[in-house]
Scaffold this active site. Structure first.
Site, PDB file in Angstrom:
ATOM      1  CG  ASP A   5      -2.151   0.907   0.969  1.00  0.00           C
ATOM      2  OD1 ASP A   5      -2.150   1.650  -0.037  1.00  0.00           O
ATOM      3  OD2 ASP A   5      -3.102   0.872   1.774  1.00  0.00           O
TER       4      ASP A   5
HETATM    5  C1  BGC Z   1      -4.939   3.299   0.370  1.00  0.00           C
HETATM    6  C2  BGC Z   1      -5.142   2.269  -0.715  1.00  0.00           C
HETATM    7  C3  BGC Z   1      -5.087   2.941  -2.059  1.00  0.00           C
HETATM    8  C4  BGC Z   1      -3.742   3.644  -2.207  1.00  0.00           C
HETATM    9  C5  BGC Z   1      -3.558   4.342  -3.543  1.00  0.00           C
HETATM   10  C6  BGC Z   1      -3.680   4.113   0.125  1.00  0.00           C
HETATM   11  O1  BGC Z   1      -3.576   5.147   1.027  1.00  0.00           O
HETATM   12  O2  BGC Z   1      -4.868   2.648   1.612  1.00  0.00           O
HETATM   13  O3  BGC Z   1      -6.368   1.618  -0.506  1.00  0.00           O
HETATM   14  O4  BGC Z   1      -5.272   1.994  -3.068  1.00  0.00           O
HETATM   15  O5  BGC Z   1      -3.650   4.619  -1.187  1.00  0.00           O
HETATM   16  O6  BGC Z   1      -4.335   5.475  -3.671  1.00  0.00           O
END
Ligand code: BGC
Length: 753
Positions: free
Chosen positions: A296
């Site tokens: 993530d």
């Molecule tokens: C979130 C993810 C997301 C990623 C990209 C992160 O902060 O937890 O779910 O896909 O950002 O935007």
């Protein structure tokens, strides 16, 4: 499938493989995919390999929802793409834009490897569907599959091939803002929605130009954060991990999900982005997942802040060896992996393995055959927010609304002859309609409540609209104006609740209640004595108090997306009888959370309020205000007793539970018939009830139907003492009911083998 468009004739001359193979002097007859990938890997420098494992937010991608870490300018990004140091970009969209960057990758980079374009397409792209929690309230996984399909059609037309969805985290703590992105508290329901969404995004063939590779997130147990505080520590047993949090991942993988994203949180001291037991042990060895795992956003670099890695070099090393193939945004793989491989700290075979997974994904998506996948601005325009997509948005929205209460059958309202006062911060507002995680759509294009109601009323002049209060603050004279309007009206429609920024990532709340200013408005309106219909806007279960709880009728309208106002009008005026049911319990008080129906009995189960020393609070009963599965329609349904077709379920047999459901009201309506089971005695204590099946039925007045559910041993399995799935012979109770607390039970016995 209605929306399916296939075009596999789009092989472009000069694509990556053709270029590569001619560079190698190999005849351009297509070798098997894996061989082609290996031939490509053999040509790559160490840095180019790590480039395939490095993913970044698209430069200048406007509304990006993430922290401003390691951002690149457009010029830097282009240079990196030319140098083969980027595998893909995310949250930048548009046919022209993605084509231009793809051209740079496949024409100007040494090996011509196409880029992946990813994004968070959580509940629709340009056409916005209900937030995932709302859509789960439809109890119609087939509907979620259809909306995901349309999201994929719109998003792929804008150049995307990779979705960072579905989020399949179970959430049982209403304080957690990301509950809005999942399917709620229940394992069985969440499994159905997880699989449906994957099928919708991915279609039948990943290489088709209208499919998005789905990413399961967040692996694992992100929703179990202590105190519902986003990113917080998780410390759960391996049993509850396997029993509760992992099954939706398993269902979604069985549906073919292409990618898995790790979670920000640790579990019992080990951050998920560096947990080999999770990533190698469970995901790959036990479940056989072969696709790539992505971190993530900077979660692998955050191992340093967790206190798990001494520095970013060590973080890259730990995450990569634990099984995180792609680094999202931090850039630490590019910084340190080449050196780690050169120093012998990372085996070259592990590097090649990760690169192979990524290239195979690109291959499966058809990018080596047509890096543009037929994307062009004309196709984009033709596939964006079409009338058919808007119609589906309206259907999905009205099917997601839950009628919590309806005293004296106040609803549905007639379309004529009643003076209506629409009061509250969400009445005429052109904001907070779509809800969180709509990066590519604007509230400006959505139907607000006032517009929806006016369009439905025979005489729109009978509607008065007064704001009364802001979301968080009173307005000078607001309550007085609202009360005056209420006095002139026959019915008050009170549009209150949470704004979009109350839920989503990093949006945990301690008090899951209606904000004070709006509660004061509700109390003043109740004092007029006029009947009040609460139209609740919310991204989580809320605790409803005082005048809000006591309102004549309450409709949970969540964040419903593009067709919000029209869908609410459909329900309010009876063009559609509400069929949504709660996918999460609504507690009586914030102090009850985490609250979920599928709890354990304990050794001192609360039986009656007079007896002391039982599992209960001093000041409140243990019931929910509105239980999981609850929701009314505009008719009434009578449930017959559940009838198992036999008293004993043979070890390898099937038992059918039937119940007769009758529409005893005066309108045609849908009912969600729910099957619950309790394992009375087991070697590991089991919940007081668990959902094991459901079916939405539509019945005319007076009509009756026999609903049947099949149960097999596998449906009765749980995670045993040895942490493996097991079913144990013994007695089970079974209910066929309208929610998680109602109905009469019968029992049957699972016989030993
Ligand atoms: C979130 C993810 C997301 C990623 C990209 C992160 O902060 O937890 O779910 O896909 O950002 O935007």
């Amino acid at each position: 499938m209605l929306y399916r468009r296939r075009s596999r004739t789009l092989r472009v001359a000069g694509t990556a493989f053709a270029l590569l193979l001619s560079a190698c002097g190999t005849a351009p007859t297509a070798p098997p995919a894996a061989d082609r990938i290996d031939a490509l890997i053999a040509q790559m420098t160490l840095e180019e390999k790590v480039g395939q494992l490095s993913l970044y937010a698209a430069a200048g991608s406007g509304d990006d929802p993430n922290p401003d870490t390691n951002r690149q300018s457009r010029e830097q990004q282009l240079a990196e793409i030319r140098a083969g140091r980027v595998t893909g970009l995310f949250n930048g969209v548009g046919a022209a834009w993605t084509r231009e960057l793809q051209r740079v990758a496949v024409e100007d980079s040494r090996l011509h490897i196409p880029l992946l374009f990813g994004a968070d397409v959580i509940h629709g792209f340009r056409t916005v569907f209900p937030v995932p929690l709302a859509e789960a309230a439809s109890w119609e996984p087939a509907l979620a599959r259809r909306t995901a399909r349309v999201a994929a059609i719109e998003a792929t037309a804008a150049g995307l091939q990779w979705n960072f969805a579905p989020m399949v985290d179970i959430s049982r703590d209403a304080r957690w803002g990301r509950a809005v992105e999942g399917a709620g508290e229940d394992v069985y329901l969440a499994r159905q929605f997880a699989a449906a969404r994957v099928h919708g995004f991915q279609g039948d063939d990943l290489a088709a130009p209208d499919t998005l590779a789905a990413t399961l997130k967040h692996f694992a147990a992100y929703g179990a954060a202590e105190a519902g505080l986003d990113y917080n520590t998780v410390d759960i047993s391996e049993r509850s991990l396997r029993d509760t949090y992992l099954p939706p991942f398993q269902s979604a993988l069985a549906a073919g999900a292409a990618v898995v994203m790790t979670a920000f949180n640790e579990i019992a001291g080990v951050p998920s982005s560096a947990n080999p037991d999770l990533l190698e042990g469970i995901l790959r060895r036990e479940w056989g997942f072969t696709g790539p795992v992505v971190s993530d956003y900077t979660s692998e670099a955050e191992l340093v802040t967790h206190g798990f890695a001494a520095n970013e070099r060590e973080a890259a090393w730990l995450a990569f060896l634990a099984g995180v193939d792609i680094s999202m945004q931090s850039g630490i793989y590019m910084k340190y992996l080449p050196g780690l491989v050169r120093d012998g700290a990372v085996p070259p075979a592990r590097l090649d393995q990760a690169v192979r997974r990524v290239l195979l994904l690109k291959q499966r998506l058809g990018l080596f055959d047509d890096p543009y996948r037929g994307v062009d601005p004309t196709r984009e325009a033709a596939n964006t927010a079409t009338p058919a997509h808007r119609a589906l948005a309206r259907e999905a929205a009205r099917r997601s609304i839950v009628l919590l209460s309806n005293r004296n059958d106040l609803l549905p309202l007639p379309k004529r002859g009643r003076r209506l006062a629409l009061i509250g911060p969400f009445g005429a507002a052109q904001h907070d309609i779509n809800g969180p995680w709509t990066l590519f759509a604007s509230d400006a294009n959505s139907v607000n409540l006032e517009q929806g109601l006016r369009a439905a009323l025979d005489d729109p002049a009978l509607l008065t609209v007064v704001k009364g209060s802001e979301v968080d603050a009173p307005i000078d004279g607001g309550i007085e104006a609202a009360v005056a309007a209420a006095r002139e009206a026959d019915v008050v429609l009170l549009a209150i609740g949470e704004s979009a920024r109350y839920s989503g990532e990093a949006k945990s709340r301690t008090e899951i209640v209606i904000p004070l200013a709006q509660q004061a408005l509700a109390e003043a309106l109740a004092a007029t004595g006029k009947p009040v219909v609460v139209l609740l806007r919310n991204g989580r279960p809320l605790v409803l108090r005082g005048a809000v709880r006591a309102a004549e009728a309450i409709l949970v309208t969540w964040f419903l997306g593009s067709e919000s106002g029209n869908a609410i009008a459909d329900v309010l005026f009876g063009d559609y009888s509400p069929s949504g049911r709660l996918p999460v319990s609504f507690p009586q008080a914030p102090g009850q959370v985490p609250y979920y129906y599928s709890r354990k009995n304990t050794g001192r189960a609360a039986q009656d309020p007079q007896t002391e020393y039982q599992t209960r609070f001093l000041d409140l009963s243990n019931e929910a205000a509105f239980p999981f599965g609850h929701g009314l329609s505009y008719s009434r349904f009578a449930y017959g007793e559940p009838e198992p077709d036999r008293a004993q379920l043979a070890w390898d047999g099937t038992l059918t539970v039937r119940a007769r459901i009758t529409n005893t009201g005066s309108r045609e309506a849908e009912e969600v018939v729910q099957l619950y089971v309790r394992d009375r005695v087991a070697s590991v204590t089991r919940p007081v009830r668990e959902l094991k099946g459901f079916e939405k039925v539509r019945l005319a007045p007076g009509q009756s139907v026999q609903v049947s559910f099949a149960l097999r041993r596998a449906d009765l399995e749980f995670i045993g003492r040895d942490l493996k799935p097991v079913a144990e012979p013994g007695v089970f109770d079974v209910w066929v009911a309208a929610d998680a607390t109602g109905g009469r039970s019968k029992s049957f016995e699972l016989m030993p083998p």
